[in-house]
Design a protein around this motif. Sequence first.
Motif, short mmCIF file in Angstrom:
data_model
loop_
_atom_site.label_atom_id
_atom_site.label_comp_id
_atom_site.label_asym_id
_atom_site.label_seq_id
_atom_site.Cartn_x
_atom_site.Cartn_y
_atom_site.Cartn_z
N VAL A 128 0.76 -1.00 0.05
CA VAL A 128 -0.11 0.00 -0.07
C VAL A 128 0.86 1.37 -0.05
N VAL A 129 0.95 1.87 -1.08
CA VAL A 129 1.84 3.01 -1.33
C VAL A 129 1.12 4.37 -1.37
N TYR A 130 1.57 5.18 -0.60
CA TYR A 130 0.76 6.82 -0.38
C TYR A 130 1.64 7.57 -1.56
N VAL A 131 0.94 8.28 -2.55
CA VAL A 131 1.61 9.21 -3.25
C VAL A 131 1.08 10.59 -2.72
N PRO A 132 2.00 11.40 -1.72
CA PRO A 132 1.09 12.78 -1.20
C PRO A 132 0.89 13.80 -2.37
N SER A 133 0.08 14.78 -1.90
CA SER A 133 0.04 15.92 -2.84
C SER A 133 1.03 16.77 -2.80
N GLY A 134 1.51 17.80 -3.85
CA GLY A 134 2.31 18.60 -3.70
C GLY A 134 3.57 18.15 -4.38
N ARG A 135 4.47 18.88 -4.39
CA ARG A 135 5.96 18.49 -5.01
C ARG A 135 6.60 17.66 -3.95
N ARG A 136 6.77 16.47 -4.12
CA ARG A 136 7.84 15.55 -3.02
C ARG A 136 8.76 14.87 -3.55
N GLU A 155 17.62 9.55 -11.18
CA GLU A 155 18.27 9.57 -10.06
C GLU A 155 17.09 9.04 -8.92
N ASN A 156 16.16 9.89 -8.90
CA ASN A 156 14.67 9.66 -8.05
C ASN A 156 14.31 8.37 -8.59
N LEU A 157 14.04 7.79 -9.98
CA LEU A 157 13.47 6.69 -9.98
C LEU A 157 14.28 5.39 -9.64
N LEU A 158 15.75 5.74 -9.62
CA LEU A 158 16.66 4.75 -9.17
C LEU A 158 16.47 4.37 -7.84
N ILE A 159 16.20 5.46 -6.95
CA ILE A 159 15.85 5.26 -5.52
C ILE A 159 14.83 4.02 -5.21
N ALA A 160 13.66 4.49 -6.02
CA ALA A 160 12.72 3.48 -6.07
C ALA A 160 12.96 1.92 -6.47
N VAL A 161 13.61 1.93 -7.55
CA VAL A 161 14.23 0.65 -8.25
C VAL A 161 15.10 -0.13 -7.35
N GLU A 162 16.09 0.51 -6.61
CA GLU A 162 17.01 -0.13 -5.78
C GLU A 162 16.22 -0.73 -4.72
N ASN A 163 15.11 -0.10 -4.27
CA ASN A 163 14.57 -0.69 -2.96
C ASN A 163 13.63 -1.75 -3.44
N SER A 164 13.07 -1.99 -4.70
CA SER A 164 12.25 -2.93 -5.01
C SER A 164 12.70 -4.13 -5.72
N ASN A 211 6.23 16.39 -12.73
CA ASN A 211 6.49 16.32 -11.42
C ASN A 211 5.49 14.98 -11.01
N GLN A 212 4.28 15.30 -11.19
CA GLN A 212 3.26 14.39 -10.96
C GLN A 212 3.54 13.04 -11.36
N MET A 213 3.95 12.86 -12.65
CA MET A 213 4.27 11.81 -13.35
C MET A 213 5.46 10.91 -12.68
N LEU A 214 6.38 11.99 -12.22
CA LEU A 214 7.73 11.13 -11.69
C LEU A 214 7.15 10.65 -10.30
N LYS A 215 6.43 11.25 -9.47
CA LYS A 215 5.97 10.63 -8.31
C LYS A 215 5.29 9.24 -8.70
N MET A 216 4.09 9.18 -9.61
CA MET A 216 3.42 8.01 -9.85
C MET A 216 4.47 6.91 -10.39
N ALA A 217 5.38 7.45 -10.97
CA ALA A 217 6.55 6.48 -11.54
C ALA A 217 7.31 5.77 -10.57
N CYS A 218 7.67 6.63 -9.71
CA CYS A 218 8.61 6.07 -8.39
C CYS A 218 7.62 4.94 -7.59
#
Length: 247
Positions: A92-100, A109-118, A154-161
């Motif tokens: 269960v993954v939460y994508v907060p509003s705003g720029r995060r 690099e943002n995406l790699l953090i998610a990839v390396e976790n998973s 930015n919203q797409m990046l958050k959703m992709a992560c």
Amino acid sequence: MSENTQTHPAADGQQLVVEDLHAYYGRSHVLQGVSLKVGAGEVVALLGRNGAGKTTTFRALTGLMPRTTGSVTLGDRQIGRKSTHQIAQLGVVYVPSGRRSFPMMTVKENLLIAVENSFRRARRKQALDEAFAMFPALARRVNTNAGVLSGGENQMLKMACAFLLQPTILLLDEPTEGLAPIVVAELVEHVRTLADTGVGILLAEQNARFAFQLSARAYVLNKGIVQMSGRVSELAESEELTTHLGI
Ligand SMILES: Nc1ncnc2c1ncn2[C@@H]1O[C@H](COP(=O)(O)OP(=O)(O)OP(=O)(O)O)[C@@H](O)[C@H]1O
Ligand SMILES: [Mg+2]
């Protein structure tokens, strides 16, 4: 299953079931018994005006509120008492509003953090390629710092992560906030594509028009309780609802 979804066996059919969820900020009893369900591959809208309790519902679901009661299950597992980290790992993954996103890091690099976790090392490149296939606008911005992306990118990046964390259920908090209508239209497609991979999506929105394009069912929150719920085809006809939401 198409090649694009190979590393994402998220469609495991697990349903999120929330029963009688209560949450408090200090003495303020903000959520007063919220119950809802989200199935695999389903997009469910969580509607409500400012301060209705949408974000608090997400925070309570993901262990971010200091005091909650009620039951939260994913499939046959109770997740309500687990930590935010464990809840995300369970799906269960939460994508907060705003720029995060991390603004000083590139899109990649943002995406790699998610990839390396998973993903194990051998599958990371494929997972990243899948995320870029799903969000082509990000592929064009791969070496751009996240801090200079447009609101929509930015919203797409958050959703992709979030997608790269291999969720069973995604909690999307006001993804359209501050976006131009043309970008909102593009997001509709992205949310649909995510749901088509089997991810269940709970979509908190003040923008009922956006939510209605995507959801077959909706819950309407008012002052921390579910005031109405049901099929969007019926709710959209309800004068009580349209008056309440000002649409
Ligand atoms: N950190 C906080 N401390 C105290 N009260 C809070 C806090 N955050 C929210 N609240 C209160 O909790 C209630 C629910 O707020 P919440 O943020 O969940 O609403 P929302 O439906 O997400 O609204 P919005 O559409 O504006 O994001 C509101 O009455 C709000 O004032
Ligand atoms: Mg909110």
